[in-house]
Design an enzyme around this catalytic site. Structure first.
Site, PDB file in Angstrom:
ATOM      1  N   ARG A 197      -9.692  23.717  -0.668  1.00 21.24           N
ATOM      2  CA  ARG A 197     -11.062  22.952  -0.579  1.00 21.24           C
ATOM      3  C   ARG A 197     -11.394  22.700   0.905  1.00 21.24           C
ATOM      4  O   ARG A 197     -10.544  22.576   1.875  1.00 21.24           O
ATOM      5  CB  ARG A 197     -11.075  21.825  -1.348  1.00 21.24           C
TER       6      ARG A 197
ATOM      7  N   ALA B 100      -7.413  28.531   4.568  1.00 25.30           N
ATOM      8  CA  ALA B 100      -7.088  27.000   4.772  1.00 25.30           C
ATOM      9  C   ALA B 100      -8.705  26.464   4.530  1.00 25.30           C
ATOM     10  O   ALA B 100      -9.593  27.275   4.497  1.00 25.30           O
ATOM     11  CB  ALA B 100      -6.490  26.909   6.008  1.00 25.30           C
ATOM     12  N   HIS B 101      -8.766  25.221   4.734  1.00 26.63           N
ATOM     13  CA  HIS B 101      -9.926  24.376   4.375  1.00 26.63           C
ATOM     14  C   HIS B 101     -10.920  24.481   5.363  1.00 26.63           C
ATOM     15  O   HIS B 101     -10.761  24.977   6.615  1.00 26.63           O
ATOM     16  CB  HIS B 101      -9.511  22.902   4.273  1.00 26.63           C
ATOM     17  N   ASN B 102     -12.105  24.586   5.006  1.00 25.28           N
ATOM     18  CA  ASN B 102     -13.407  25.111   5.593  1.00 25.28           C
ATOM     19  C   ASN B 102     -13.672  26.326   6.088  1.00 25.28           C
ATOM     20  O   ASN B 102     -14.635  26.416   6.924  1.00 25.28           O
ATOM     21  CB  ASN B 102     -13.302  23.764   7.047  1.00 25.28           C
TER      22      ASN B 102
END
Lengths: 357, 357, 357
Positions: A212, A233-235
């Protein structure tokens, strides 16, 4: 859900510069915020991109002169922004779901959910979608029409899938991003308030992980295909119609254009941007932004032409080393011979060069 | 559980040198054995570290003069040690568990276990811990307080977790280590009698695998954070407060100090030791021990400064090759010119040098 | 199941060259087709291997003179071959299974299936095999005797396991291969009509993925051992008694001989062949076929001896660069000195060489 800007300023204890009667309907990072959403800018040099920011207002630690939007000035923008993000998307603490489908879930009549699957509160599932055995769909997830979730898939809270999305067995969507800060010698998890959004016609292989976002979405663009054991991974903001091969790892906050191809075991450093039609060869490690329409190879990755030349020369290194030794010897002999012929008038210089070598 | 040394010697058919009345309360590899536990030393050159071994006694194929402990001399120390390990921690053959929570499990009243989870015989679960849908906890596992086991986590037998441990979805703890010996052209699995111990405040991402030790624990130190799709092999001893990024692979019997950081897709060869505060850059392949407080890059990994220099020069290889060719040509021409001027008195030498080049 | 060649020609709308009364009992790719099975050849240069093809007949876009078998000539051989493959192994659309064991499954009396596992239509499970909690076995799978399927394993349709096969937790067998063609700017999945066949005595670690073949089997040879988080792509033919270490990625249609060892994080490009007893060192990237009985290292991978030499010289690159600079300087000075002594008669040549450098 909506709130006036002056109410937000009050909520975060900030100073509002601008029209407090404006309405805010969400909160997202700069690149993702819509016209009626709040965003956050922390560093002044980010102001270069201010013209491209659509947000209705900006949370910032100091007034940005070049911004046309209202601004809310606060001491700790991360903390303030997190507060607003939580207002719009309240964090859901891990808690034990009931068995089967929660009564508040909205399942289309033609969708099918296996009795061993778990569907939590507030989930919606579109027509003809299939939820196979052992799948767990946490609260607040949205699943479009004609999706297939194979056995053992887990969707963490607020994950959202478009139509015709396929997730193969063992894939985990929306787990917490790997972000920590150190406090008194211990790693403390930073807020992971975001979610994962997967657009329509995306297919995701088996045992993939997509984390997330910190505040907003980790996004997978329409029509992109992702092979087994990929990590995103995130973002990250993955473009449309990408092909991401097996065991690729994409670190936090990367951005790919459309029609990007990443071959097997490629790694991307965090915050990398790849232009449209970038192709990265197997096992490459991308350390810098790549313009599109080009092939990159190696680790650190370079344009194909340059890297192929270097690969070829690396194979000739033993030969180069021998040549270098021969040259050194020949030149040394020559210099000594000339010196002898010279009556030694320049001998000091030569000795010096040899020492330097 | 305890047993006298003379009884152990009898059990393994060995010769006891020393006080047979001493009590033994466990069996562990040299680095892990406590004061009242038995250990094993196979190679005499291991005796260098004998002073640091705490064990109450040593199983060994030949008497080690420098050891102060009692010794049990046997022909096949691995077989004998395995026997003692099995005495203290009887192997549990794979067998079908019942549905839900076994009646012999001790679940704290405030812990919550989902009805689709499986909790086997002898498991203990501490206060407020959450066991999500589809989790399987095999016999003899111990789970502390305030842990969260997300959907689809599997703990093999004897795994133990401290307090506040988080395991994200799809993670597998305690599967068999990848150790085989060849017999008659077939690979035969070596004994995997150990377990995994995860200390307090460790967080483990999604789809991670951590294998059990051969005889003792694969250990993850307090406060260490592990990202998605990391692989930690049998017998590894991971220090405290490490950050291990996504898709890192750590081969068997590695040891990391405290505050070690391994970036994405790093690989560690087996039996590597990394000092405190070692940082290894993305995609690096570590082939040798690393002292702490330093950054390592590349594959094979080198100190950052050295590797950066090499990376920079690799980009200049085409230029170096051109320079080398030019020098060779210039020197060749010069030598020929001098030869001509010389009336050929030294020509034989030069031909030789050119042939050597 | 059997069908005459003239009936197949009719089914695919092709022109039969040869004896239409011959009986066909299956359809497989060239390397896998048995004596009584149909195969497909698309490119004429594949005809080099025609002598080794055992098939009863060949589907091809143009008559292959060197083939001794009957041929069925069609405009689109892939489409035609897919039709025949589907005739023998009808594709099973993803659909929701019932709870527990399907009534059409044949489970040996001594086999044990956990009540939370799902066993679909037409599955057979041999004696003493164990199916642990949460395992999903899709339609048409065959499992031999004494197998163990640990929690969370998923077998897609038509997967087949020999005897004594062990699959650790979270492993996914038979998901769709990653094959797409582009149509109007969108990636369209190519047919994935094959399956996975795992021979006896194979052990597969946790969270592994092995994809089904396009038309026939992805095959894992007898006695091969596979560590955690390995990825084996569609159509691979893995030999007997291989050791495949953690996080290895093998791209589509690779072939390994017997007793091959792939160390951790190795990658194989698609369509690579490795001879018997090939050893590939950790993190290597194999880009070309490798003859057997040799060790390969690096990326791109090379024979160990060559690669070790190159690794060693790479560490000396800074020294080589300094030496090169010194030589350049020394030679430049020498040339200038000789020029001065020479009255400048050859100065034009030297200036040119220096410019080239």
């Amino acid at each position: 859900m909506e709130i006036r800007l002056d109410k937000i300023a009050e909520m975060v204890g900030g100073t509002l510069q601008g029209d407090g009667s404006l309405i805010c309907r969400g909160a997202n990072p700069p690149g993702q915020a819509a016209d009626d959403e709040l965003t956050m800018l922390v560093q002044v040099n980010q102001s270069a991109d201010i013209a491209s920011i659509k947000a209705v207002a900006i949370i910032t630690p100091q007034l940005i002169d070049s911004a046309s939007q209202p601004q809310i000035i606060v001491a700790d923008p991360h903390q303030a922004f997190a507060k607003v993000v939580k207002y719009f998307r309240p964090p859901i603490a891990a808690s034990l779901p009931g068995v089967g489908v929660d009564s508040s879930a909205a399942i289309a009549s033609s969708a099918k959910v296996h009795p061993t699957a778990t569907v939590c509160a507030g989930v919606t599932i579109g027509h003809r979608s299939l939820v196979m055995p052992g799948v767990v769909i946490m609260p607040g997830c949205t699943i479009g029409a004609d999706c297939i979730l194979y056995p053992g898939v887990t969707l963490y809270e607020y994950s959202s899938l478009g139509d015709r999305v396929v997730l193969h067995a063992g894939t985990t969507i929306g787990a917490h991003g790997f972000g920590y800060r150190q406090e008194n010698g211990r790693h403390v998890a930073s807020a992971q308030l975001g979610y994962v959004h997967i657009e329509s016609d995306v297919e995701v292989g088996a045992n993939v992980t997509i984390d997330r976002g910190s505040y907003g979405a980790t996004r997978i663009g329409e029509g992109t295909k992702i092979d087994n054991q990929v990590m995103i991974a995130h973002n990250c903001q993955i473009g449309k119609h990408n092909l991401i091969c097996s065991q690729v790892g994409i670190a936090g906050s990367c951005r790919t254009g459309d029609y990007v191809i990443l071959a097997g075991q490629v790694g991307l450093k965090d915050h990398i941007t790849l232009g449209d039609h970038t192709i990265v060869g197997a096992k490459a490690g991308v350390m810098d932004d790549c313009q599109g329409n080009q092939v990159y190879l190696g680790s650190p990755a370079m344009p194909q032409r340059e890297q192929m030349q270097i690969f070829a020369i690396e194979r000739k290194l033993p030969e180069m080393r021998r040549e270098l030794k021969t040259l050194k010897k020949q030149l040394g002999e020559l210099l000594r011979r000339l010196e002898d012929a010279d009556d030694g008038t320049t001998s000091d210089d030569h000795n010096e060069s040899e020492r330097a070598a």
